[in-house]
Design an enzyme around this catalytic site. Structure first.
Site, PDB file in Angstrom:
ATOM      1  N   ASP A   1      -9.446   6.433   7.356  1.00 49.16           N
ATOM      2  CA  ASP A   1     -10.902   6.426   7.177  1.00 49.16           C
ATOM      3  C   ASP A   1     -11.484   5.080   7.580  1.00 49.16           C
ATOM      4  O   ASP A   1     -12.549   5.013   8.211  1.00 49.16           O
ATOM      5  CB  ASP A   1     -11.253   6.710   5.703  1.00 49.16           C
ATOM      6  CG  ASP A   1     -11.000   8.156   5.309  1.00 49.16           C
ATOM      7  OD1 ASP A   1     -11.644   9.044   5.883  1.00 49.16           O
ATOM      8  OD2 ASP A   1     -10.159   8.401   4.432  1.00 49.16           O
ATOM      9  N   GLY A   2     -10.799   4.002   7.207  1.00 47.55           N
ATOM     10  CA  GLY A   2     -11.285   2.669   7.556  1.00 47.55           C
ATOM     11  C   GLY A   2     -11.312   2.441   9.050  1.00 47.55           C
ATOM     12  O   GLY A   2     -12.241   1.809   9.579  1.00 47.55           O
TER      13      GLY A   2
ATOM     14  N   HIS B   1      -1.989  -1.287   7.198  1.00 49.59           N
ATOM     15  CA  HIS B   1      -1.661  -1.500   5.783  1.00 49.59           C
ATOM     16  C   HIS B   1      -0.608  -0.504   5.294  1.00 49.59           C
ATOM     17  O   HIS B   1       0.088  -0.766   4.325  1.00 49.59           O
ATOM     18  CB  HIS B   1      -2.933  -1.396   4.922  1.00 49.59           C
ATOM     19  CG  HIS B   1      -3.637  -0.083   5.027  1.00 49.59           C
ATOM     20  ND1 HIS B   1      -4.609   0.164   5.973  1.00 49.59           N
ATOM     21  CD2 HIS B   1      -3.521   1.060   4.309  1.00 49.59           C
ATOM     22  CE1 HIS B   1      -5.058   1.398   5.832  1.00 49.59           C
ATOM     23  NE2 HIS B   1      -4.412   1.965   4.830  1.00 49.59           N
TER      24      HIS B   1
ATOM     25  N   HIS C   1     -29.208 -16.585  24.143  1.00 49.03           N
ATOM     26  CA  HIS C   1     -28.208 -16.568  25.213  1.00 49.03           C
ATOM     27  C   HIS C   1     -27.571 -17.938  25.451  1.00 49.03           C
ATOM     28  O   HIS C   1     -26.783 -18.093  26.380  1.00 49.03           O
ATOM     29  CB  HIS C   1     -28.827 -16.059  26.517  1.00 49.03           C
ATOM     30  CG  HIS C   1     -29.028 -14.577  26.556  1.00 49.03           C
ATOM     31  ND1 HIS C   1     -29.693 -13.895  25.562  1.00 49.03           N
ATOM     32  CD2 HIS C   1     -28.639 -13.641  27.471  1.00 49.03           C
ATOM     33  CE1 HIS C   1     -29.714 -12.606  25.867  1.00 49.03           C
ATOM     34  NE2 HIS C   1     -29.079 -12.425  27.015  1.00 49.03           N
TER      35      HIS C   1
ATOM     36  N   GLU D   1     -18.137  -4.775  24.421  1.00 45.39           N
ATOM     37  CA  GLU D   1     -17.285  -5.967  24.467  1.00 45.39           C
ATOM     38  C   GLU D   1     -16.098  -5.863  23.519  1.00 45.39           C
ATOM     39  O   GLU D   1     -14.964  -6.215  23.878  1.00 45.39           O
ATOM     40  CB  GLU D   1     -18.091  -7.223  24.128  1.00 45.39           C
ATOM     41  CG  GLU D   1     -19.131  -7.608  25.157  1.00 45.39           C
ATOM     42  CD  GLU D   1     -20.490  -6.999  24.855  1.00 45.39           C
ATOM     43  OE1 GLU D   1     -21.468  -7.395  25.497  1.00 45.39           O
ATOM     44  OE2 GLU D   1     -20.552  -6.110  23.960  1.00 45.39           O
TER      45      GLU D   1
ATOM     46  N   HIS E   1       0.845  -1.198   0.000  1.00 39.28           N
ATOM     47  CA  HIS E   1       0.000   0.000   0.000  1.00 39.28           C
ATOM     48  C   HIS E   1       0.880   1.247   0.000  1.00 39.28           C
ATOM     49  O   HIS E   1       1.264   1.736   1.068  1.00 39.28           O
ATOM     50  CB  HIS E   1      -0.907   0.010   1.232  1.00 39.28           C
ATOM     51  CG  HIS E   1      -1.817  -1.171   1.330  1.00 39.28           C
ATOM     52  ND1 HIS E   1      -1.359  -2.432   1.648  1.00 39.28           N
ATOM     53  CD2 HIS E   1      -3.158  -1.281   1.155  1.00 39.28           C
ATOM     54  CE1 HIS E   1      -2.388  -3.276   1.669  1.00 39.28           C
ATOM     55  NE2 HIS E   1      -3.486  -2.598   1.371  1.00 39.28           N
TER      56      HIS E   1
ATOM     57  N   HIS F   1      -4.048   2.945  -3.362  1.00 39.83           N
ATOM     58  CA  HIS F   1      -4.259   2.471  -1.990  1.00 39.83           C
ATOM     59  C   HIS F   1      -3.571   1.131  -1.750  1.00 39.83           C
ATOM     60  O   HIS F   1      -2.786   0.996  -0.818  1.00 39.83           O
ATOM     61  CB  HIS F   1      -5.757   2.345  -1.701  1.00 39.83           C
ATOM     62  CG  HIS F   1      -6.069   1.822  -0.340  1.00 39.83           C
ATOM     63  ND1 HIS F   1      -6.401   2.643   0.714  1.00 39.83           N
ATOM     64  CD2 HIS F   1      -6.083   0.564   0.160  1.00 39.83           C
ATOM     65  CE1 HIS F   1      -6.603   1.903   1.801  1.00 39.83           C
ATOM     66  NE2 HIS F   1      -6.426   0.643   1.486  1.00 39.83           N
TER      67      HIS F   1
ATOM     68  N   SER G   1     -23.251 -10.085  37.572  1.00 42.23           N
ATOM     69  CA  SER G   1     -23.583 -11.439  37.143  1.00 42.23           C
ATOM     70  C   SER G   1     -22.357 -12.333  37.013  1.00 42.23           C
ATOM     71  O   SER G   1     -22.400 -13.522  37.328  1.00 42.23           O
ATOM     72  CB  SER G   1     -24.323 -11.396  35.806  1.00 42.23           C
ATOM     73  OG  SER G   1     -25.551 -10.714  35.918  1.00 42.23           O
TER      74      SER G   1
ATOM     75  N   GLY H   1      -3.522  -4.093  11.620  1.00 44.31           N
ATOM     76  CA  GLY H   1      -3.944  -4.576  10.308  1.00 44.31           C
ATOM     77  C   GLY H   1      -5.453  -4.650  10.293  1.00 44.31           C
ATOM     78  O   GLY H   1      -6.110  -4.002   9.469  1.00 44.31           O
TER      79      GLY H   1
ATOM     80  N   HIS I   1     -22.032 -18.050  32.473  1.00 39.73           N
ATOM     81  CA  HIS I   1     -23.266 -18.441  31.794  1.00 39.73           C
ATOM     82  C   HIS I   1     -22.937 -19.257  30.542  1.00 39.73           C
ATOM     83  O   HIS I   1     -23.363 -18.952  29.433  1.00 39.73           O
ATOM     84  CB  HIS I   1     -24.120 -17.211  31.447  1.00 39.73           C
ATOM     85  CG  HIS I   1     -24.631 -16.500  32.664  1.00 39.73           C
ATOM     86  ND1 HIS I   1     -23.790 -15.803  33.521  1.00 39.73           N
ATOM     87  CD2 HIS I   1     -25.884 -16.379  33.185  1.00 39.73           C
ATOM     88  CE1 HIS I   1     -24.498 -15.276  34.502  1.00 39.73           C
ATOM     89  NE2 HIS I   1     -25.778 -15.614  34.330  1.00 39.73           N
TER      90      HIS I   1
END
Length: 484
Positions: free
Chosen positions: A165-166, A77, A476, A414, A37, A269, A387, A125, A464
């Site tokens: 941007d990515g 990249h 779940h 998460e 790139h 790119h 929990s 990456g 769980h």
């Protein structure tokens, strides 16, 4: 703010020559490999030279010096950008290594890999992960300093990140940036390479939001700059360092900068420019066609000056470390060592109650003992601490006003939690843990995989885990998660 730029050993002409050197090292390496790139390194060269010569404190002879600033190239990249800068800065990365870009067994793989190339702080990456890692790295400094006394200044480092941007499109970046703004991590500066180009074409075919305003809404200080105007970039970074919150600099750049036929095009790119376009680009810049991989002597000498300046900073840091009073020195060294008792397992087994109980209840009791025995332990959950039983009793919550606690509230994030934990581990200062229901572990699989690739000590507490969860229903029940 008046820009004090350039400063010795760089004058304007030398800075310009260094910028062109980075561009053409990147072009030549991608062209030789016929893979890579080139566009992003060409557009980011001036920003990278600014960071490595004016902003970052580091010592190539001691890549793991704890007091160094951290640089993260989230847009992995663009790896030839960091490889070029590490080579010029004096890390153990030779010109021959640059010539082996993307070749099997080389020190210059297609995307930067932690533990493989000296000076690379994290494996990047998968887009967005570097931003999350940067938040963890910045948070680690805050947490460590809150645990120290007079030695706190020795770990007062900054984190500088370049993203694309990515990166800002990926959800993990939003999650991590939201947490950084909430915690007011003022030691984090992210430069967003807003070149409006992705692999499939112009970024605006899928992105029309105002990224700067989004980050302002997350609690960041945001500024805008022409990424090819070196004094303006310098002034923007200096201003960002004064902020009381994390800072985002939106830098408008041109991908493939200086290429007569491919500037601002997606074709620059992820593909080599091609022999004819390389020749045209070099002629337009007044750069010799041959030999390739040129580093002018004036540029080498200037970077040697930067290296000497940083070496002196490291030596001064070491003198302060050695001059610490005995009790504070012991406290400081304990943080660096992430000390764990030799009989940890035996003590943990002894702490488990001899009665039947839910596994997560046993786990919660063991965690209390771990927290007592391992000062480096810090962590929390994605809004499920009650929990999963992961709250450390007697310890305050980590907040923008108090970083001395052990309990981190990651919120319902998460993916961001996993990425931030990787940054905490990469700091070399903490053993982080995160928790959620096993079914939601799927949300954080990318950073879990990267933690494995980087061989980092990151702990996951999943509860769980029964397929017979009952009234919660199939959404779940972690049937396939048990297999994977």
């Amino acid at each position: 703010m008046t820009a004090q730029f350039p400063s010795p050993p760089f004058d304007t002409a030398t800075f310009d020559e260094a910028t062109r050197t980075v561009r053409f090292l990147s072009i030549d390496a991608v062209e030789k490999a016929q893979s890579g790139h080139p566009g992003a390194p060409m557009g980011l060269a001036a920003i990278a030279v600014e960071l490595f010569t004016e902003q970052l404190t580091f010592d190539p002879s001691a890549p793991n010096w704890p007091g160094r600033d951290r640089f993260v190239l989230s847009c992995g990249h663009a790896s030839m950008l960091i490889y070029s800068m590490l080579h010029l800065s004096g890390y153990d990365l030779s010109l021959d290594d640059l010539k082996q870009f993307r070749q099997w067994g080389s020190k210059t793989p297609g995307h930067p890999e932690y533990g493989h190339t000296p000076g690379v702080e994290t494996t990047t990456g998968p887009l967005g992960q570097g931003i999350g890692n940067s938040v963890g790295l910045a948070l680690a400094s805050k947490l460590a300093r809150a645990r120290l006394g007079a030695s706190a200044e020795l770990l007062d480092y900054r984190v500088f990140t370049i993203c694309s941007d990515g990166d800002v499109m990926e959800g993990v970046a939003y999650e991590a940036a939201s947490l950084a703004g909430h915690l007011k991590l003022d030691n984090l500066v992210v430069i967003y390479d807003a070149n409006n180009v992705t692999i499939d074409g112009k970024a605006d075919v899928s992105l029309s939001e105002d990224v700067g305003r989004r980050f302002e809404g997350l609690g960041w200080v945001v500024s805008h700059v022409d990424g090819h105007d070196a004094p303006a970039v310098h002034a923007a970074v200096e201003q960002a360092k004064l902020a009381d919150r994390p800072a985002l600099i939106v830098a408008r750049t041109h991908i493939g900068f200086g290429s007569p036929g491919k500037q601002d095009s997606s074709s620059s790119h992820g593909s080599a420019l091609g022999a004819k376009e390389v020749e045209a680009t070099k002629k337009a810049a007044g750069w010799p066609l041959e030999p390739t991989f040129i580093v002018p002597e004036r540029v080498r000498e200037a970077f040697a000056g930067v290296r000497a300046k940083n070496k002196q900073k490291h030596e001064d840091w070491q003198k302060k470390r050695e001059a610490l009073p005995a009790d504070e020195r012991a406290r400081f060294e304990a943080v660096l060592a992430r000390e764990v008792p030799a009989d940890l397992l035996e003590q943990l087994v002894a702490s488990v109650a001899r009665k039947d109980d839910a596994t997560r209840n046993h786990s919660g009791k063991v965690l209390q003992k771990v927290a007592e025995l391992v000062p480096a332990l810090v962590g929390g959950s994605a809004d499920l601490a009650g929990s999963v039983k992961t709250t450390i009793n007697g310890s305050p919550d980590v907040s923008a006003a108090n970083f001395a606690g052990k309990n981190l509230h990651f919120g319902v994030r998460e993916h961001g939690m996993g990425s931030v934990m990787n940054g905490l581990a990469l700091s070399g200062l903490f053993v982080p843990y995160g928790s959620t229901f096993l079914i939601f572990g799927d949300y954080m699989r990318p950073p879990m995989r990267l933690a494995g690739l980087m061989n980092q000590q990151v702990l996951y507490v999943f509860s769980h885990d029964s397929v017979f969860l009952g009234e919660d229903g199939p959404t779940h029940q972690p049937v396939e998660q048990l297999w994977t």
